[in-house]
Motif scaffolding. Structure first.
Motif, PDB file in Angstrom:
ATOM      1  N   HIS A 150       0.826  -1.216   0.000  1.00 17.57           N
ATOM      2  CA  HIS A 150       0.000   0.000   0.000  1.00 17.57           C
ATOM      3  C   HIS A 150       0.858   1.262   0.000  1.00 17.57           C
ATOM      4  O   HIS A 150       0.546   2.224  -0.695  1.00 17.57           O
ATOM      5  N   TRP A 151       1.933   1.271   0.805  1.00 23.30           N
ATOM      6  CA  TRP A 151       2.780   2.463   0.915  1.00 23.30           C
ATOM      7  C   TRP A 151       3.443   2.771  -0.420  1.00 23.30           C
ATOM      8  O   TRP A 151       3.457   3.915  -0.867  1.00 23.30           O
ATOM      9  N   PHE A 152       3.989   1.767  -1.070  1.00 20.42           N
ATOM     10  CA  PHE A 152       4.652   1.968  -2.353  1.00 20.42           C
ATOM     11  C   PHE A 152       3.646   2.393  -3.422  1.00 20.42           C
ATOM     12  O   PHE A 152       3.875   3.334  -4.172  1.00 20.42           O
ATOM     13  N   SER A 153       2.541   1.682  -3.488  1.00 17.76           N
ATOM     14  CA  SER A 153       1.531   1.950  -4.527  1.00 17.76           C
ATOM     15  C   SER A 153       0.915   3.336  -4.399  1.00 17.76           C
ATOM     16  O   SER A 153       0.573   3.962  -5.396  1.00 17.76           O
ATOM     17  N   SER A 154       0.774   3.814  -3.170  1.00 11.26           N
ATOM     18  CA  SER A 154       0.166   5.137  -2.982  1.00 11.26           C
ATOM     19  C   SER A 154       1.090   6.261  -3.422  1.00 11.26           C
ATOM     20  O   SER A 154       0.672   7.410  -3.503  1.00 11.26           O
ATOM     21  N   ASN A 155       2.350   5.937  -3.722  1.00 10.38           N
ATOM     22  CA  ASN A 155       3.295   6.956  -4.187  1.00 10.38           C
ATOM     23  C   ASN A 155       3.545   6.858  -5.696  1.00 10.38           C
ATOM     24  O   ASN A 155       4.397   7.555  -6.219  1.00 10.38           O
ATOM     25  N   LEU A 156       2.804   5.986  -6.382  1.00  8.48           N
ATOM     26  CA  LEU A 156       2.918   5.904  -7.831  1.00  8.48           C
ATOM     27  C   LEU A 156       2.404   7.193  -8.467  1.00  8.48           C
ATOM     28  O   LEU A 156       1.477   7.824  -7.953  1.00  8.48           O
ATOM     29  N   THR A 157       2.986   7.578  -9.572  1.00 11.39           N
ATOM     30  CA  THR A 157       2.588   8.810 -10.259  1.00 11.39           C
ATOM     31  C   THR A 157       1.113   8.785 -10.632  1.00 11.39           C
ATOM     32  O   THR A 157       0.420   9.793 -10.510  1.00 11.39           O
ATOM     33  N   THR A 158       0.634   7.621 -11.054  1.00 12.97           N
ATOM     34  CA  THR A 158      -0.773   7.488 -11.433  1.00 12.97           C
ATOM     35  C   THR A 158      -1.691   7.804 -10.262  1.00 12.97           C
ATOM     36  O   THR A 158      -2.665   8.551 -10.401  1.00 12.97           O
ATOM     37  N   VAL A 159      -1.365   7.246  -9.100  1.00 12.53           N
ATOM     38  CA  VAL A 159      -2.193   7.457  -7.912  1.00 12.53           C
ATOM     39  C   VAL A 159      -2.084   8.908  -7.442  1.00 12.53           C
ATOM     40  O   VAL A 159      -3.076   9.519  -7.045  1.00 12.53           O
ATOM     41  N   LYS A 160      -0.885   9.472  -7.505  1.00 13.83           N
ATOM     42  CA  LYS A 160      -0.700  10.879  -7.119  1.00 13.83           C
ATOM     43  C   LYS A 160      -1.512  11.811  -8.017  1.00 13.83           C
ATOM     44  O   LYS A 160      -2.097  12.777  -7.545  1.00 13.83           O
ATOM     45  N   ARG A 161      -1.525  11.516  -9.341  1.00 10.36           N
ATOM     46  CA  ARG A 161      -2.298  12.347 -10.264  1.00 10.36           C
ATOM     47  C   ARG A 161      -3.788  12.228 -10.013  1.00 10.36           C
ATOM     48  O   ARG A 161      -4.534  13.180 -10.186  1.00 10.36           O
ATOM     49  N   ALA A 162      -4.220  11.041  -9.609  1.00 11.58           N
ATOM     50  CA  ALA A 162      -5.647  10.841  -9.337  1.00 11.58           C
ATOM     51  C   ALA A 162      -6.064  11.553  -8.057  1.00 11.58           C
ATOM     52  O   ALA A 162      -7.130  12.156  -7.986  1.00 11.58           O
ATOM     53  N   MET A 163      -5.225  11.468  -7.046  1.00 15.02           N
ATOM     54  CA  MET A 163      -5.552  12.056  -5.739  1.00 15.02           C
ATOM     55  C   MET A 163      -4.711  13.311  -5.518  1.00 15.02           C
ATOM     56  O   MET A 163      -3.840  13.356  -4.653  1.00 15.02           O
ATOM     57  N   LEU A 164      -4.970  14.326  -6.291  1.00 14.31           N
ATOM     58  CA  LEU A 164      -4.262  15.599  -6.179  1.00 14.31           C
ATOM     59  C   LEU A 164      -4.573  16.267  -4.841  1.00 14.31           C
ATOM     60  O   LEU A 164      -5.588  15.977  -4.205  1.00 14.31           O
ATOM     61  N   LYS A 165      -3.697  17.180  -4.444  1.00 13.29           N
ATOM     62  CA  LYS A 165      -3.902  17.912  -3.188  1.00 13.29           C
ATOM     63  C   LYS A 165      -5.263  18.599  -3.163  1.00 13.29           C
ATOM     64  O   LYS A 165      -5.961  18.565  -2.158  1.00 13.29           O
ATOM     65  N   GLU A 166      -5.631  19.222  -4.257  1.00 13.12           N
ATOM     66  CA  GLU A 166      -6.899  19.946  -4.306  1.00 13.12           C
ATOM     67  C   GLU A 166      -8.078  19.006  -4.069  1.00 13.12           C
ATOM     68  O   GLU A 166      -9.020  19.343  -3.361  1.00 13.12           O
ATOM     69  N   ARG A 167      -8.007  17.825  -4.661  1.00 15.86           N
ATOM     70  CA  ARG A 167      -9.083  16.840  -4.495  1.00 15.86           C
ATOM     71  C   ARG A 167      -9.158  16.365  -3.042  1.00 15.86           C
ATOM     72  O   ARG A 167     -10.235  16.217  -2.472  1.00 15.86           O
ATOM     73  N   LEU A 168      -7.989  16.133  -2.423  1.00 16.36           N
ATOM     74  CA  LEU A 168      -7.981  15.706  -1.023  1.00 16.36           C
ATOM     75  C   LEU A 168      -8.458  16.823  -0.093  1.00 16.36           C
ATOM     76  O   LEU A 168      -9.179  16.574   0.866  1.00 16.36           O
ATOM     77  N   ILE A 169      -8.070  18.061  -0.393  1.00 17.61           N
ATOM     78  CA  ILE A 169      -8.513  19.196   0.425  1.00 17.61           C
ATOM     79  C   ILE A 169     -10.027  19.369   0.320  1.00 17.61           C
ATOM     80  O   ILE A 169     -10.707  19.611   1.315  1.00 17.61           O
ATOM     81  N   ASN A 170     -10.567  19.205  -0.887  1.00 12.09           N
ATOM     82  CA  ASN A 170     -12.019  19.299  -1.069  1.00 12.09           C
ATOM     83  C   ASN A 170     -12.773  18.204  -0.335  1.00 12.09           C
ATOM     84  O   ASN A 170     -13.924  18.390   0.051  1.00 12.09           O
ATOM     85  N   SER A 171     -12.124  17.063  -0.135  1.00 10.98           N
ATOM     86  CA  SER A 171     -12.792  15.972   0.588  1.00 10.98           C
ATOM     87  C   SER A 171     -12.592  16.074   2.099  1.00 10.98           C
ATOM     88  O   SER A 171     -13.074  15.217   2.830  1.00 10.98           O
ATOM     89  N   GLY A 172     -11.896  17.115   2.586  1.00  6.20           N
ATOM     90  CA  GLY A 172     -11.809  17.339   4.026  1.00  6.20           C
ATOM     91  C   GLY A 172     -10.417  17.295   4.610  1.00  6.20           C
ATOM     92  O   GLY A 172     -10.239  17.394   5.823  1.00  6.20           O
ATOM     93  N   PHE A 173      -9.371  17.158   3.788  1.00  7.62           N
ATOM     94  CA  PHE A 173      -8.007  17.131   4.311  1.00  7.62           C
ATOM     95  C   PHE A 173      -7.601  18.519   4.777  1.00  7.62           C
ATOM     96  O   PHE A 173      -7.908  19.514   4.138  1.00  7.62           O
ATOM     97  N   TYR A 174      -6.896  18.586   5.904  1.00  9.27           N
ATOM     98  CA  TYR A 174      -6.429  19.843   6.484  1.00  9.27           C
ATOM     99  C   TYR A 174      -4.987  20.070   6.037  1.00  9.27           C
ATOM    100  O   TYR A 174      -4.083  19.367   6.480  1.00  9.27           O
ATOM    101  N   ASP A 175      -4.769  21.013   5.146  1.00 10.88           N
ATOM    102  CA  ASP A 175      -3.442  21.293   4.619  1.00 10.88           C
ATOM    103  C   ASP A 175      -2.619  22.046   5.662  1.00 10.88           C
ATOM    104  O   ASP A 175      -2.928  23.195   5.999  1.00 10.88           O
ATOM    105  N   LEU A 176      -1.591  21.400   6.178  1.00  6.14           N
ATOM    106  CA  LEU A 176      -0.778  21.991   7.247  1.00  6.14           C
ATOM    107  C   LEU A 176      -0.010  23.225   6.785  1.00  6.14           C
ATOM    108  O   LEU A 176       0.110  24.191   7.532  1.00  6.14           O
ATOM    109  N   ALA A 177       0.530  23.188   5.566  1.00  3.82           N
ATOM    110  CA  ALA A 177       1.334  24.315   5.080  1.00  3.82           C
ATOM    111  C   ALA A 177       0.498  25.584   4.956  1.00  3.82           C
ATOM    112  O   ALA A 177       0.923  26.667   5.381  1.00  3.82           O
TER     113      ALA A 177
END
Length: 187
Positions: A150-177
Motif C-alpha cells: 500500500h505504501w509503495f503503490s500510494s506513491n505511484l505517479t498514477t495514484v498521485k495524479r488521481a488524488m491531487l492535493k486539491e481533491r484531497l482538500i475538497n474531501s476534508g483534508f487539512y493542509d498543514l502548510a
C-alpha cells in the motif's frame, strides 16, 4: 532566580518547582527547551523553533490518527487529524518551521493516499476509481494490479495524479502548510 521565585510565590501565589526551574541566558546556551520550543541564537539573531521531541510526538500522533488499521472510513480520520493539527499549529504557530511543516505535510498526504488505496481493496475497485478520477484505463490497470504494498503503490505517479492535493482538500483534508502560513502571519 531567587528574585523571580520570590515574586512568583509571594506576589502571584504560584508554586515554583525548584528541581525543574533554572535561569539561562539565550546568549550563553546554544539551544534549550522551553514549553516545547527551542530557543537559540544564530547569525540573524534569536530564533524560536519547535523542539525535536515535540516534532517527534506530533508525527507519532499523526501516524496513529492516519493508521491503516484505523481508517476503515477516511472521513472521521480526516476530521480527527484536522482537530489535532489545528490545535498543535495554534500552539506552535509562532515558531519558525516552514520546511518541517512542508515535509510533514507531504508525508501526511502520502499516508492519506495510502489509507484510501487500502480502502479500495480489490484491483477492479482501484481501477474503476482511478478511471473515474480521470486516469486513462491502461495506466489505471497497471497501478491497480501492482503487487507492491500500500505504501509503495500510494506513491505511484498514477495514484498521485488521481488524488491531487486539491481533491484531497475538497474531501476534508487539512493542509498543514496553508494553515501554518495563516497562523504564522499573525505573529
Amino acid at each position: 532566580m531567587e528574585s523571580s521565585t520570590k515574586y512568583l510565590e509571594e506576589k502571584l501565589k504560584l508554586t515554583v518547582n525548584r528541581k525543574k526551574s533554572r535561569t539561562v541566558s539565550v546568549f550563553a546556551i546554544r539551544k534549550f527547551k522551553f514549553l516545547g520550543f527551542t530557543l537559540g541564537r544564530n547569525g540573524s539573531g534569536i530564533y524560536v523553533r519547535v523542539h525535536p521531541k515535540s516534532w517527534k510526538k506530533f508525527k507519532s500522533k499523526l501516524k496513529t490518527l492516519s493508521s491503516r488499521k484505523k481508517c476503515q472510513s477516511i472521513k472521521p480520520s480526516l476530521e480527527e487529524i484536522k482537530v489535532y493539527a489545528r490545535g498543535w499549529l495554534n500552539y506552535y504557530g509562532m515558531a519558525s518551521m516552514k520546511n518541517n511543516i512542508e515535509d510533514i505535510n507531504g508525508w501526511l498526504y502520502h499516508r492519506i493516499r495510502m489509507c484510501i488505496w487500502k480502502q479500495w481493496k480489490l484491483p477492479k475497485t482501484k481501477k474503476r476509481n482511478l478511471i473515474r478520477m480521470g486516469i486513462p484505463e491502461y495506466y489505471a490497470h497497471i497501478a491497480a494490479n501492482s503487487r507492491k504494498g500500500h505504501w509503495f503503490s500510494s506513491n505511484l505517479t498514477t495514484v498521485k495524479r488521481a488524488m491531487l492535493k486539491e481533491r484531497l482538500i475538497n474531501s476534508g483534508f487539512y493542509d498543514l502548510a496553508t494553515a501554518y502560513q495563516s497562523v504564522h502571519v499573525n505573529y
